[in-house]
Design an enzyme around this catalytic site. Structure first.
Site, mmCIF file in Angstrom:
data_model
loop_
_atom_site.group_PDB
_atom_site.id
_atom_site.type_symbol
_atom_site.label_atom_id
_atom_site.label_comp_id
_atom_site.label_asym_id
_atom_site.label_seq_id
_atom_site.Cartn_x
_atom_site.Cartn_y
_atom_site.Cartn_z
ATOM 1 N N LYS A 43 0.834 -1.208 0.000
ATOM 2 C CA LYS A 43 0.000 0.000 0.000
ATOM 3 C C LYS A 43 0.868 1.256 0.000
ATOM 4 O O LYS A 43 0.634 2.204 -0.761
ATOM 5 C CB LYS A 43 -0.891 -0.044 1.243
ATOM 6 N N THR A 94 -10.603 -0.816 13.083
ATOM 7 C CA THR A 94 -11.160 -1.343 14.345
ATOM 8 C C THR A 94 -12.312 -2.281 13.980
ATOM 9 O O THR A 94 -13.473 -1.980 14.250
ATOM 10 C CB THR A 94 -11.668 -0.199 15.245
ATOM 11 N N CYS A 278 -18.228 0.336 8.321
ATOM 12 C CA CYS A 278 -18.502 1.116 9.534
ATOM 13 C C CYS A 278 -19.813 0.749 10.220
ATOM 14 O O CYS A 278 -19.801 0.163 11.295
ATOM 15 C CB CYS A 278 -18.471 2.605 9.209
HETATM 16 N N1 LIG Z 1 -13.782 4.228 5.843
HETATM 17 C C1 LIG Z 1 -14.561 5.181 6.305
HETATM 18 O O1 LIG Z 1 -15.386 5.750 5.593
HETATM 19 C C2 LIG Z 1 -14.454 5.615 7.745
HETATM 20 C C3 LIG Z 1 -15.158 6.768 8.163
HETATM 21 C C4 LIG Z 1 -15.068 7.153 9.491
HETATM 22 C C5 LIG Z 1 -14.350 6.397 10.396
HETATM 23 N N2 LIG Z 1 -13.710 5.271 9.960
HETATM 24 C C6 LIG Z 1 -12.952 4.497 10.946
HETATM 25 O O2 LIG Z 1 -11.581 4.671 10.642
HETATM 26 C C7 LIG Z 1 -10.837 3.513 10.969
HETATM 27 C C8 LIG Z 1 -10.077 3.033 9.730
HETATM 28 O O3 LIG Z 1 -11.008 2.693 8.735
HETATM 29 P P1 LIG Z 1 -10.584 2.443 7.214
HETATM 30 O O4 LIG Z 1 -11.849 2.277 6.452
HETATM 31 O O5 LIG Z 1 -9.613 3.486 6.784
HETATM 32 O O6 LIG Z 1 -9.833 1.028 7.367
HETATM 33 P P2 LIG Z 1 -8.764 0.379 6.353
HETATM 34 O O7 LIG Z 1 -8.767 -1.062 6.676
HETATM 35 O O8 LIG Z 1 -9.023 0.848 4.961
HETATM 36 O O9 LIG Z 1 -7.379 1.015 6.799
HETATM 37 C C9 LIG Z 1 -6.694 0.689 7.987
HETATM 38 C C10 LIG Z 1 -5.200 0.728 7.686
HETATM 39 O O10 LIG Z 1 -4.457 0.599 8.892
HETATM 40 C C11 LIG Z 1 -3.279 -0.113 8.583
HETATM 41 N N3 LIG Z 1 -2.641 -0.598 9.828
HETATM 42 C C12 LIG Z 1 -2.950 -1.675 10.584
HETATM 43 N N4 LIG Z 1 -2.120 -1.763 11.622
HETATM 44 C C13 LIG Z 1 -1.264 -0.722 11.534
HETATM 45 C C14 LIG Z 1 -0.171 -0.269 12.338
HETATM 46 N N5 LIG Z 1 0.212 -0.907 13.436
HETATM 47 N N6 LIG Z 1 0.498 0.853 11.948
HETATM 48 C C15 LIG Z 1 0.127 1.509 10.834
HETATM 49 N N7 LIG Z 1 -0.900 1.119 10.033
HETATM 50 C C16 LIG Z 1 -1.579 0.024 10.399
HETATM 51 C C17 LIG Z 1 -3.749 -1.202 7.656
HETATM 52 O O11 LIG Z 1 -2.696 -1.791 6.939
HETATM 53 C C18 LIG Z 1 -4.715 -0.418 6.765
HETATM 54 O O12 LIG Z 1 -4.061 0.124 5.642
HETATM 55 C C19 LIG Z 1 -11.860 2.508 11.509
HETATM 56 O O13 LIG Z 1 -11.911 2.629 12.892
HETATM 57 C C20 LIG Z 1 -13.158 2.993 10.900
HETATM 58 O O14 LIG Z 1 -14.279 2.609 11.643
HETATM 59 C C21 LIG Z 1 -13.721 4.870 8.669
#
Ligand SMILES: NC(=O)c1ccc[n+]([C@@H]2O[C@H](COP(=O)([O-])OP(=O)(O)OC[C@H]3O[C@@H](n4cnc5c(N)ncnc54)[C@H](O)[C@@H]3O)[C@@H](O)[C@H]2O)c1
Length: 461
Positions: A43, A94, A278
């Site tokens: 990524k 999460t 989510c």
């Molecule tokens: N996607 C949305 O629209 C959205 C909106 C609001 C809130 N959120 C919240 O945001 C958070 C992330 O969601 P997302 O959709 O971006 O998830 P995602 O799975 O797309 O991204 C999470 C990223 O974190 C990385 N990661 C894991 N462990 C790590 C570490 N130790 N150090 C650095 N990077 C690490 C993963 O490789 C991945 O790229 C969640 O809690 C979600 O509920 C998401």
């Protein structure tokens, strides 16, 4: 002044998924020096090469522009991240725990344990991930235990409300921001980290409301918002169930109640229900946390919200059996040997995200019921294929529907809304359509000779 000595705080984003990458890119666009950090090397390599690893309208151009400006960089190294940043936003996933309804906080924990030991000057660690109430205090404790003793690192929580498909706009022009803080310094640093957002708003004669709270309230704001949105969707889907029994039209009902300003028309589209990375996991984690806090009864209605949502998926199978004149036995609908085109695999239009996608869940159910399913999605095919390799994927809408005895439109992509029912009618083996998101014109499809079924709508047009 930020601890690094730069005029504006330097920002880092731990986790460059849908949330973190979008934020990192948008904040660089607003003039900040930004470093994105992820454990996923592929990524990071793609982002550093100017390629957004997911579909989000408008993000590619911003990424390339800000990489070449030099303001935006990516790394997999937490120590580099610690050295660079004044404000570290935690944006890791999460997800729901496999064994229960709670949120899995291991990614948050690992991100903090990776970063904290390298924080050898003052900095602010800000949680953005959606978490159970109480997490921010736990993170603060982790940081204090693992950061060097004299670094004086602080923690804050600022939940994120962006919507996939509109994420750039939502980050640059948010409806509001929430700062959960425990000190004046943390509050000032967050204001500085958002100054670009506030300045843009001022230049456009807008205001971005800031709600400053304690940790617990900031955490709860996000899950409360998602619980409300999920409830609104399930409310209209419950009305759809009633409309189906009473031969009424839920789309007109939604329009009529939506004119009431106290209700509002947003999130009142009846269909196959909510999904995505989510809402489903957030309402489950919220219930689990309420149970732990001894107030499980307060959120018992969310269990019903979830059940209504799941029932809508089964409704599509029932409609398919009805339209195809197939039996429904104790094991469900028997669709063996039937050729079905599914249009849409993502959890909503304008994204490639298939996490907990209702369209993909229904596709799996159709396949299990014995149907030969061909799926077409404008952006989600690659992810869908990984999740559900057993069905066929088409490269074009016309390819998917050719020879189909039933077409299921399960995502409200523009391409499907504007499809010509006459032209498609020439390609299919049987003119039968299920409009899973009530996004087609029933009169146009019916008058082109299609047997049309939708969610919460009459059967005859
Ligand atoms: N996607 C949305 O629209 C959205 C909106 C609001 C809130 N959120 C919240 O945001 C958070 C992330 O969601 P997302 O959709 O971006 O998830 P995602 O799975 O797309 O991204 C999470 C990223 O974190 C990385 N990661 C894991 N462990 C790590 C570490 N130790 N150090 C650095 N990077 C690490 C993963 O490789 C991945 O790229 C969640 O809690 C979600 O509920 C998401």
């Amino acid at each position: 002044m930020p601890p690094s000595g730069s005029p504006r705080p330097r920002l880092t984003f731990l986790g460059t998924g849908y949330l973190g990458a979008t934020h990192a890119i948008c904040m660089a666009e607003l003039g900040y020096e930004v470093l994105g950090c992820d454990v996923d090397q592929t990524k990071i390599a793609r982002l550093a090469a100017g390629e957004v690893p997911f579909h989000e309208p408008g993000l590619d151009d911003l990424l390339r522009r800000n990489l070449s400006s030099g303001r935006l960089r990516f790394t997999t190294d937490p120590s580099e991240t610690a050295r660079f940043g004044d404000v570290h936003f935690v944006c890791v996933g999460t997800p729901q725990r496999p064994e229960g309804m709670n949120a899995d906080l291991t990614y948050v924990e690992k991100a903090i344990l990776g970063l904290a030991p390298h924080l050898d000057r003052k900095a602010l660690v800000v949680g953005k991930s959606t978490v159970p109430v109480g997490t921010a205090s736990w993170v603060e404790d982790l940081v204090h235990r693992h950061a060097p003793a004299d670094s004086n690192v602080e923690v804050a929580w600022s939940p994120e409300f962006l919507r996939e498909g509109f994420a750039v706009e939502d980050v640059i022009r948010p409806d509001r921001v929430v700062f959960g803080v425990r000190s004046e310094w943390a509050r000032a640093m967050l204001y500085a980290a958002y100054k670009g957002v506030f300045e843009l708003a001022a230049a456009e004669d807008r205001e971005v409301p800031v709600v400053v709270t304690d940790f617990a309230t900031a955490e709860l704001v996000k899950v409360a918002a998602n619980a409300y949105l999920a409830t609104k969707i399930s409310f209209i889907n419950a009305m759809a169930e009633i409309c189906e029994a009473a031969n009424a039209d839920v789309t007109l009902l939604a329009r009529a109640i939506g004119y009431d300003a106290r209700i509002g028309k947003a999130f009142l589209r009846a269909g196959i229900g909510f999904g995505g990375g989510c809402l489903p996991k957030d309402i489950r984690a919220f219930q689990a946390r309420a149970q732990e806090l001894g107030v499980g009864e307060a959120l018992r209605f969310l269990h019903e919200v979830d059940l209504i949502n799941q029932r809508r998926r089964s409704k599509v199978l029932q409609l398919a059996a009805e339209l195809l004149d197939r039996p429904v036995g104790p094991a469900g609908a028997d669709l063996s040997g039937v050729s079905i085109a599914v249009l849409g695999a993502t959890f909503k239009p304008n994204t490639d995200d298939v996490r907990d996608s209702p369209a993909l869940a229904i596709t799996r159910m159709l396949h299990k019921a014995g149907a030969q399913v061909t799926v077409y999605d404008p952006e989600g095919t690659e992810h869908a294929r990984r999740e559900l390799p057993d069905v066929t994927y088409a490269k074009a809408l016309t390819e998917a529907v050719t020879g189909a005895e039933l077409v299921c439109v399960l995502v409200a992509w523009e391409e499907f809304r504007h499809a010509n029912p006459h032209a498609l009618g020439e390609l299919v083996a049987g003119r039968r359509v299920i409009d899973g998101m009530n996004s087609l014109d029933p009169v146009a499809w019916s008058s082109a000779g299609w047997s049309y079924r939708a969610m919460g709508r009459p059967t005859v047009y």
